[in-house]
Enzyme design. Structure first.
Site, PDB file in Angstrom:
ATOM      1  N   ARG A  34      32.649 -74.548  54.598  1.00  0.00           N
ATOM      2  CA  ARG A  34      33.430 -73.337  54.298  1.00  0.00           C
ATOM      3  C   ARG A  34      32.587 -72.157  54.756  1.00  0.00           C
ATOM      4  NH1 ARG A  34      37.706 -71.999  50.663  1.00  0.00           N
ATOM      5  NH2 ARG A  34      37.491 -69.924  49.760  1.00  0.00           N
TER       6      ARG A  34
ATOM      7  N   HIS B 184      42.576 -72.099  57.855  1.00  0.00           N
ATOM      8  CA  HIS B 184      42.357 -72.781  56.574  1.00  0.00           C
ATOM      9  C   HIS B 184      43.304 -73.994  56.518  1.00  0.00           C
ATOM     10  CE1 HIS B 184      41.073 -73.646  52.686  1.00  0.00           C
ATOM     11  NE2 HIS B 184      41.410 -72.562  52.025  1.00  0.00           N
TER      12      HIS B 184
ATOM     13  N   GLN C  26      44.332 -75.925  53.138  1.00  0.00           N
ATOM     14  CA  GLN C  26      45.279 -75.234  52.269  1.00  0.00           C
ATOM     15  C   GLN C  26      46.719 -75.479  52.716  1.00  0.00           C
ATOM     16  OE1 GLN C  26      44.950 -73.353  49.325  1.00  0.00           O
ATOM     17  NE2 GLN C  26      47.159 -73.719  49.445  1.00  0.00           N
TER      18      GLN C  26
ATOM     19  N   ASP D 175      49.282 -64.027  50.347  1.00  0.00           N
ATOM     20  CA  ASP D 175      47.874 -64.331  50.092  1.00  0.00           C
ATOM     21  C   ASP D 175      47.176 -63.010  49.792  1.00  0.00           C
ATOM     22  OD1 ASP D 175      45.427 -65.687  49.967  1.00  0.00           O
ATOM     23  OD2 ASP D 175      45.070 -65.521  52.112  1.00  0.00           O
TER      24      ASP D 175
ATOM     25  N   CYS E 275      47.987 -69.284  47.708  1.00  0.00           N
ATOM     26  CA  CYS E 275      46.851 -70.205  47.697  1.00  0.00           C
ATOM     27  C   CYS E 275      45.852 -69.916  46.585  1.00  0.00           C
ATOM     28  CB  CYS E 275      46.164 -70.229  49.048  1.00  0.00           C
ATOM     29  SG  CYS E 275      45.300 -68.705  49.460  1.00  0.00           S
TER      30      CYS E 275
ATOM     31  N   ARG F 218      45.783 -79.558  46.601  1.00  0.00           N
ATOM     32  CA  ARG F 218      44.600 -79.426  47.447  1.00  0.00           C
ATOM     33  C   ARG F 218      43.744 -80.687  47.325  1.00  0.00           C
ATOM     34  NH1 ARG F 218      42.414 -74.552  48.666  1.00  0.00           N
ATOM     35  NH2 ARG F 218      40.816 -75.824  49.660  1.00  0.00           N
TER      36      ARG F 218
END
Length: 354
Positions: free
Chosen positions: A141, A168, A171, A263, A303, A330
């Site tokens: 990450r 991402h 996600q 988001d 998310c 997830r």
């Protein structure tokens, strides 16, 4: 000791569970899709075909039903280890990877910048080579997507994008599994994005059309998605026969939407831009007024973590909101990715309709 059928049955006979164990651990019906992902990297969904995306969602559904619903134990990661490099903090990415990998019998190792000083005391190249000799996969990450590209060149094990400034993918797989569970299929759905042209949106853009979903995007001027990614998305839309709209009007984008998505407007590393961004995104909050333009079966995704300026409480905590199911998924989608990239296991449950 190497496994052979004679040894297995001689042991299982003593416990009286030979048939049950055979079905649970060793019987693998042939997959209904000609997909082979073992040894691959997952940096962006652009590199995955429609069938490969469907396979990952099928795998996630299979693992979720077998482990969560049926209570089966599947030690598919036994003897394997996962290096988890986190330049950015996270709740869902860390917990989903750690608990998921451990649930499969593997050993996850969480590494922050204070633990390994990535790119400071030791180069990315050296880190990738060292971890390749000690672990079976690296989930990273990071801030810069280019760092992941470099790691894939230097590592001899799969590299998984846990988040970068550009994409991402983990996600979005969770989002699609959530929609699959809710609607019973993905093809024909219209997804509306209202917010920043960021890494979450980029991953949707690289995959939605492949699964037959239409995409409507509303971003303020100056906050549009990456132009290169937009051009690829336009090509995908033509190739897969889906509709694509880019606008600055949230209500126009929400028209007829099955799924409303947003988001954060201020990602980690953008704190100094907060005042400017809040001003630019005025009118972009998702509310029940926004939903009036959507389809009658609309749902909401985010998310997390969520802030009130992005979506109000009435929508966020409504029965139409799937955010907590989305958060749990997830775990199952990252487990599906790890199993697909590191083992020969094939889903045993019936393939969903996409």
């Amino acid at each position: 000791m190497l496994f052979n059928v004679r040894n297995f049955f001689s042991i299982a006979k003593l416990t009286g569970t030979s048939k049950q164990l055979l079905r649970q651990f060793w019987y693998r019906p042939p997959a209904q899709m000609n997909v082979h992902l073992k040894g691959r990297d997952l940096l962006t969904l652009q590199n995955y075909t429609a069938d490969e995306l469907k396979y990952l969602l099928w795998m996630a559904s299979d693992l979720k039903q077998r482990i969560k619903d049926k209570g089966e134990y599947l030690p598919l990661m036994q003897g394997k280890s996962l290096a988890m490099i986190f330049e950015k903090r996270s709740t869902r990415t860390r917990l989903s990877a750690e608990t998921g990998f451990a649930l499969l019998g593997g050993h996850p190792s969480f590494l922050t910048m204070q633990d390994i000083h990535l790119g400071t005391n030791e180069s990315l190249t050296d880190t990738a080579r060292v971890l390749s000799g000690m672990t079976n996969a690296i989930l990273a990450r990071v801030y810069k997507h280019n760092d992941l590209d470099l790691m894939t060149k230097e590592a001899t094990i799969p590299i998984i994008n846990g988040l970068s400034d550009l994409y991402h993918p983990l996600q979005i797989l969770a989002d699609y599994l959530t929609l699959q569970e809710h609607y019973g299929g993905l093809s024909g759905l219209t997804i509306t994005w209202i917010g920043d042209g960021n890494n979450i949106l980029h991953s949707i853009m690289m995959s939605a059309a492949k699964l037959g979903m239409h995409l409507r995007i509303a971003t303020p001027k100056g906050f549009e998605p990456d132009l290169r990614i937009t051009k690829i998305t336009e090509q995908y839309s033509k190739e897969y026969g889906t509709k694509l709209l880019l606008t600055t009007d949230p209500l126009e984008a929400a028209d007829g939407a099955n799924v409303l998505v947003t988001d954060t407007w201020i990602s980690m590393g953008q704190e100094e831009e907060k005042k400017e961004r809040l001003k630019a995104f005025q009118g972009y909050q998702i509310t029940m007024q926004t939903a009036k333009s959507a389809a009658s079966n609309w749902t909401f995704l985010h998310c997390l973590p969520r802030k009130c300026e992005e979506v109000d409480d009435e929508v966020f905590y409504s029965p139409r909101s799937l955010v907590f199911q989305e958060a749990e998924n997830r775990k199952w989608t990252i487990m599906a990715v790890l199993v697909s990239l590191l083992t020969d296991y094939s889903p045993q449950l019936q393939k969903p309709t996409f």
